[in-house]
Write a protein that holds these residues in place. Structure first.
Motif, PDB file in Angstrom:
ATOM      1  N   VAL A   1       0.833  -1.209   0.000  1.00 26.82           N
ATOM      2  CA  VAL A   1       0.000   0.000   0.000  1.00 26.82           C
ATOM      3  C   VAL A   1       0.869   1.260   0.000  1.00 26.82           C
ATOM      4  O   VAL A   1       0.514   2.277  -0.617  1.00 26.82           O
ATOM      5  CB  VAL A   1      -0.959  -0.018   1.211  1.00 26.82           C
ATOM      6  N   GLN A   2       2.012   1.217   0.657  1.00 22.63           N
ATOM      7  CA  GLN A   2       2.934   2.364   0.643  1.00 22.63           C
ATOM      8  C   GLN A   2       3.454   2.663  -0.757  1.00 22.63           C
ATOM      9  O   GLN A   2       3.605   3.830  -1.140  1.00 22.63           O
ATOM     10  CB  GLN A   2       4.144   2.068   1.541  1.00 22.63           C
ATOM     11  N   ASN A   3       3.769   1.618  -1.492  1.00 23.22           N
ATOM     12  CA  ASN A   3       4.502   1.782  -2.745  1.00 23.22           C
ATOM     13  C   ASN A   3       3.647   1.765  -4.004  1.00 23.22           C
ATOM     14  O   ASN A   3       4.123   2.154  -5.070  1.00 23.22           O
ATOM     15  CB  ASN A   3       5.576   0.692  -2.850  1.00 23.22           C
ATOM     16  N   PHE A   4       2.403   1.308  -3.883  1.00 26.58           N
ATOM     17  CA  PHE A   4       1.555   1.185  -5.073  1.00 26.58           C
ATOM     18  C   PHE A   4       0.122   1.622  -4.771  1.00 26.58           C
ATOM     19  O   PHE A   4      -0.353   1.516  -3.632  1.00 26.58           O
ATOM     20  CB  PHE A   4       1.505  -0.268  -5.564  1.00 26.58           C
ATOM     21  N   GLU A   5      -0.528   2.053  -5.824  1.00 24.93           N
ATOM     22  CA  GLU A   5      -1.980   2.154  -5.785  1.00 24.93           C
ATOM     23  C   GLU A   5      -2.506   0.847  -6.372  1.00 24.93           C
ATOM     24  O   GLU A   5      -2.174   0.496  -7.508  1.00 24.93           O
ATOM     25  CB  GLU A   5      -2.463   3.346  -6.609  1.00 24.93           C
ATOM     26  N   LEU A   6      -3.285   0.117  -5.597  1.00 22.28           N
ATOM     27  CA  LEU A   6      -3.768  -1.212  -5.988  1.00 22.28           C
ATOM     28  C   LEU A   6      -5.137  -1.067  -6.633  1.00 22.28           C
ATOM     29  O   LEU A   6      -6.080  -0.578  -6.004  1.00 22.28           O
ATOM     30  CB  LEU A   6      -3.847  -2.126  -4.761  1.00 22.28           C
ATOM     31  N   LEU A   7      -5.246  -1.527  -7.886  1.00 23.10           N
ATOM     32  CA  LEU A   7      -6.456  -1.301  -8.678  1.00 23.10           C
ATOM     33  C   LEU A   7      -6.907  -2.576  -9.375  1.00 23.10           C
ATOM     34  O   LEU A   7      -6.091  -3.467  -9.652  1.00 23.10           O
ATOM     35  CB  LEU A   7      -6.191  -0.231  -9.737  1.00 23.10           C
ATOM     36  N   PRO A   8      -8.187  -2.667  -9.724  1.00 21.22           N
ATOM     37  CA  PRO A   8      -8.636  -3.779 -10.565  1.00 21.22           C
ATOM     38  C   PRO A   8      -8.136  -3.579 -11.996  1.00 21.22           C
ATOM     39  O   PRO A   8      -7.711  -2.470 -12.360  1.00 21.22           O
ATOM     40  CB  PRO A   8     -10.156  -3.701 -10.486  1.00 21.22           C
ATOM     41  N   PRO A   9      -8.155  -4.616 -12.827  1.00 21.36           N
ATOM     42  CA  PRO A   9      -7.692  -4.477 -14.213  1.00 21.36           C
ATOM     43  C   PRO A   9      -8.554  -3.502 -14.999  1.00 21.36           C
ATOM     44  O   PRO A   9      -9.694  -3.208 -14.611  1.00 21.36           O
ATOM     45  CB  PRO A   9      -7.815  -5.896 -14.775  1.00 21.36           C
ATOM     46  N   PRO A  10      -8.048  -2.975 -16.107  1.00 16.32           N
ATOM     47  CA  PRO A  10      -8.829  -2.053 -16.941  1.00 16.32           C
ATOM     48  C   PRO A  10     -10.178  -2.655 -17.327  1.00 16.32           C
ATOM     49  O   PRO A  10     -10.255  -3.845 -17.666  1.00 16.32           O
ATOM     50  CB  PRO A  10      -7.943  -1.852 -18.178  1.00 16.32           C
ATOM     51  N   GLY A  11     -11.211  -1.853 -17.215  1.00 15.54           N
ATOM     52  CA  GLY A  11     -12.543  -2.308 -17.589  1.00 15.54           C
ATOM     53  C   GLY A  11     -13.310  -2.979 -16.464  1.00 15.54           C
ATOM     54  O   GLY A  11     -14.475  -3.343 -16.643  1.00 15.54           O
ATOM     55  N   GLN A  12     -12.675  -3.149 -15.316  1.00  9.10           N
ATOM     56  CA  GLN A  12     -13.352  -3.770 -14.174  1.00  9.10           C
ATOM     57  C   GLN A  12     -13.407  -2.775 -13.016  1.00  9.10           C
ATOM     58  O   GLN A  12     -12.454  -2.051 -12.758  1.00  9.10           O
ATOM     59  CB  GLN A  12     -12.625  -5.038 -13.714  1.00  9.10           C
ATOM     60  N   SER A  13     -14.549  -2.781 -12.307  1.00  7.68           N
ATOM     61  CA  SER A  13     -14.668  -1.904 -11.140  1.00  7.68           C
ATOM     62  C   SER A  13     -14.216  -2.611  -9.866  1.00  7.68           C
ATOM     63  O   SER A  13     -13.814  -1.967  -8.898  1.00  7.68           O
ATOM     64  CB  SER A  13     -16.119  -1.441 -10.971  1.00  7.68           C
ATOM     65  N   LYS A  14     -14.276  -3.946  -9.882  1.00  4.24           N
ATOM     66  CA  LYS A  14     -13.860  -4.743  -8.738  1.00  4.24           C
ATOM     67  C   LYS A  14     -13.223  -6.042  -9.230  1.00  4.24           C
ATOM     68  O   LYS A  14     -13.366  -6.406 -10.402  1.00  4.24           O
ATOM     69  CB  LYS A  14     -15.055  -5.089  -7.831  1.00  4.24           C
ATOM     70  N   ILE A  15     -12.535  -6.732  -8.322  1.00  2.00           N
ATOM     71  CA  ILE A  15     -12.040  -8.062  -8.661  1.00  2.00           C
ATOM     72  C   ILE A  15     -12.936  -9.099  -7.990  1.00  2.00           C
ATOM     73  O   ILE A  15     -13.612  -8.822  -6.992  1.00  2.00           O
ATOM     74  CB  ILE A  15     -10.572  -8.267  -8.256  1.00  2.00           C
ATOM     75  N   ASP A  16     -12.948 -10.285  -8.550  1.00  2.00           N
ATOM     76  CA  ASP A  16     -13.820 -11.363  -8.085  1.00  2.00           C
ATOM     77  C   ASP A  16     -13.319 -11.908  -6.749  1.00  2.00           C
ATOM     78  O   ASP A  16     -12.162 -12.334  -6.638  1.00  2.00           O
ATOM     79  CB  ASP A  16     -13.844 -12.474  -9.143  1.00  2.00           C
ATOM     80  N   THR A  17     -14.191 -11.877  -5.737  1.00  2.00           N
ATOM     81  CA  THR A  17     -13.812 -12.426  -4.423  1.00  2.00           C
ATOM     82  C   THR A  17     -14.659 -13.646  -4.069  1.00  2.00           C
ATOM     83  O   THR A  17     -14.959 -13.898  -2.901  1.00  2.00           O
ATOM     84  CB  THR A  17     -13.928 -11.365  -3.320  1.00  2.00           C
ATOM     85  N   SER A  18     -15.043 -14.410  -5.094  1.00  2.00           N
ATOM     86  CA  SER A  18     -15.753 -15.664  -4.823  1.00  2.00           C
ATOM     87  C   SER A  18     -14.853 -16.586  -4.008  1.00  2.00           C
ATOM     88  O   SER A  18     -13.636 -16.612  -4.186  1.00  2.00           O
ATOM     89  CB  SER A  18     -16.137 -16.355  -6.135  1.00  2.00           C
ATOM     90  N   GLU A  19     -15.481 -17.353  -3.119  1.00  2.00           N
ATOM     91  CA  GLU A  19     -14.739 -18.208  -2.207  1.00  2.00           C
ATOM     92  C   GLU A  19     -14.608 -19.630  -2.747  1.00  2.00           C
ATOM     93  O   GLU A  19     -15.467 -20.108  -3.489  1.00  2.00           O
ATOM     94  CB  GLU A  19     -15.455 -18.285  -0.850  1.00  2.00           C
ATOM     95  N   LYS A  20     -13.534 -20.292  -2.333  1.00  2.00           N
ATOM     96  CA  LYS A  20     -13.380 -21.723  -2.566  1.00  2.00           C
ATOM     97  C   LYS A  20     -13.056 -22.363  -1.219  1.00  2.00           C
ATOM     98  O   LYS A  20     -12.003 -22.106  -0.644  1.00  2.00           O
ATOM     99  CB  LYS A  20     -12.280 -22.023  -3.572  1.00  2.00           C
ATOM    100  N   GLY A  21     -13.979 -23.167  -0.720  1.00  2.00           N
ATOM    101  CA  GLY A  21     -13.783 -23.829   0.562  1.00  2.00           C
ATOM    102  C   GLY A  21     -13.257 -25.240   0.377  1.00  2.00           C
ATOM    103  O   GLY A  21     -13.465 -25.873  -0.660  1.00  2.00           O
ATOM    104  N   GLY A  22     -12.583 -25.729   1.403  1.00  2.00           N
ATOM    105  CA  GLY A  22     -12.089 -27.095   1.402  1.00  2.00           C
ATOM    106  C   GLY A  22     -12.473 -27.794   2.683  1.00  2.00           C
ATOM    107  O   GLY A  22     -13.391 -27.351   3.384  1.00  2.00           O
TER     108      GLY A  22
END
Length: 504
Positions: A464-485
């Motif tokens: 967070v200090q060194n970068f602005e963290l963003l989703p890829p171009p054309g996306q407003s968010k990244i997918d946070t779907s879960e995978k359980g085990g």
């Protein structure tokens, strides 16, 4: 041959139905069992519930049957606890009674039937393994000895990302580089070793074998053979593959790391350098406290329990910061204000950054890496919540639901670090509140908390200090779907993230 196998299965099923009916009647007179769906002979609740015993499915059953309920999964009793008071009973008040580990056909293979520390039954072997592992892995002294190495690994991640032109435009799968960082963090402690790059042939081989181990162990595919032993012949191919992966992994640990360390130490007579963890393990082996298999299974535990779980938490934390830019900005402001723009965070700084701590706590609350904790077991008949728990029942504490139940938390579905600065300011990750147990608590709690929290702070802070963290171009968010085990929770898709370098 197939017909003969089928005939044996049918005969076995018929015999088991008779036995199950008799046992069920006897138990019905003896035990006051927790509520739950009505079981049928042989299969119990398996046909109703299915194999996927993830934290969300078990939460739905808790809403139907209460804070403690019982599932009969074939021949196994599975009691699920979903309240802070009952969690306290299992993990603390009756920590001895429920302090053992349940057996599992696949984990039996990967741990040599409990020759490790994490999955061994509660008793003398566990106490010995815990004692031997504590000094080289799980003390403040270890943090002080190795935190500069963790900081160097995080700095290397920042430098490598800046050298990738696509990271600031189309984005990269950051997890791959973070995985190398986590291996280096733990292999520094274990063997005083590190891997130079993601292309290192030994790292590639190690990562592949560990990945296959996790896939095989965390899958729900084999549950039917675990629940109903007579069906295990149908798992023969699966279990054979598990055995092959286990043998290849242990051989790799032995040939490339344990034996190499032995050779190195033997050629440095009188060397006063820093002992790494394996040196302590080998000393314990020489004293006859443990054997070579125990040493290898300790390495097996660290490869899975320490590396993968911390990596999952880092990945979840980054994903939530990408999807909540206002929280990311607030965290960056704290880092710049407290440390100064461009002054890189170190381990001692993490305690001076309350919002960073809150972000980590909130990540561990909403996206708990081990949402059901590692399953417990009672060796003998026990009482819990006014009910009888038959001996050798599998006990699951739904820690995710404890931390996400709206009866106990304000708007738990929201990613809101501020809760740990406001209404939940006194809640810590060490188990001081039984609503929040990301590392468990009590005798069988995860000792890795002492390493995981500073590594999370350093890694997330540096990014967070060194970068602005963003989703890829054309996306407003990244997918946070879960995978359980079996008892894991990680992100389904390893997302592409854009990292725009900041100028100071």
């Amino acid at each position: 041959m197939d017909l003969l196998l089928l005939e044996k299965v049918l005969i076995g099923l018929f015999s088991a139905i008779v036995v199950a009916a008799v046992v069920s009647k006897l138990r019905g007179k003896k035990f006051k069992l927790p509520p739950g769906p009505i079981p049928i002979p042989i299969f119990g609740n398996w046909l109703q519930v299915g194999d996927d015993l993830n934290h969300r499915n078990l939460t739905e059953y808790a809403k139907r049957f209460g804070d403690i309920f019982l599932l009969r999964m074939g021949q196994r009793n599975l009691a699920v606890v979903s309240s802070p008071d009952l969690a306290k009973e299992v993990l603390h008040t009756q920590g001895v009674e429920f302090g053992s580990r349940t057996r599992n056909v696949v984990f039996d293979i990967f741990t040599g039937k409990g020759q490790d520390m994490v999955f061994t039954v509660y008793g003398e072997h566990w106490r010995k393994m815990r004692r031997i592992m504590t000094v080289p892995f799980f003390t403040n002294k270890v943090v002080q000895q190795y935190h500069q190495g963790w900081e160097a690994e995080a700095a290397a991640v920042v430098d490598d990302v800046k050298k990738m032109p696509e990271s600031a435009t189309t984005g990269i799968v950051l997890r791959r580089r973070l995985q190398l960082m986590m291996y280096n963090n733990m292999y520094r402690i274990m063997f005083d070793r590190r891997f130079e790059s993601e292309e290192d042939p030994l790292f590639v081989k190690l990562k592949a074998l560990n990945g296959e181990r996790s896939r095989l162990a965390q899958s729900f595919e084999y549950n039917y053979g675990d629940f109903i032993p007579i069906l295990r012949p149908f798992l023969r191919g699966y279990l054979k593959l598990c055995q092959q992966v286990k043998e290849r992994r242990l051989q790799l640990f032995k040939d490339y790391f344990v034996d190499e360390r032995k050779k190195l130490v033997s050629t440095k007579q009188g060397d006063n350098g820093l002992k790494c963890a394996i040196d302590h393990m080998l000393e314990a082996q020489q004293k006859g406290e443990i054997n070579e298999d125990n040493v290898l299974y300790i390495v097996e535990n660290i490869n899975v329990a320490a590396i993968e779980t911390t990596l999952w938490s880092i990945e979840w934390g980054i994903a939530e910061l990408v999807n909540h830019p206002e929280i990311q900005s607030k965290l960056r402001h704290e880092l710049d204000t407290v440390l100064g723009p461009g002054v890189q965070i170190t381990e001692p700084d993490t305690t001076k950054l309350p919002y960073l701590q809150a972000v980590i706590k909130e990540t561990l609350r909403l996206r708990m890496a081990i949402p059901l904790l590692v399953p417990h077991m009672n060796l003998h008949d026990a009482k819990l919540g006014g009910f009888d728990i038959p001996a050798e029942s599998k006990i699951l504490v739904n820690a995710w639901w404890l931390a996400n139940n709206p009866e106990h938390w304000k708007k738990p579905e929201e990613f809101r670090p501020e809760r740990f600065l406001e209404e939940e300011a006194k809640v810590e990750a060490n188990g001081n509140d039984f609503r929040y147990l990301p590392f468990g608590v009590g005798r069988r709690s995860c000792p890795g908390i002492i390493l995981a929290l500073p590594i999370l702070g350093i890694t997330i802070g540096r990014l967070v200090q060194n970068f602005e963290l963003l989703p890829p171009p054309g996306q407003s968010k990244i997918d946070t779907s879960e995978k359980g085990g079996q008892f894991s929770l990680h992100i389904l898709k390893h997302s592409t993230i854009v990292l725009k370098p900041r100028s100071f």
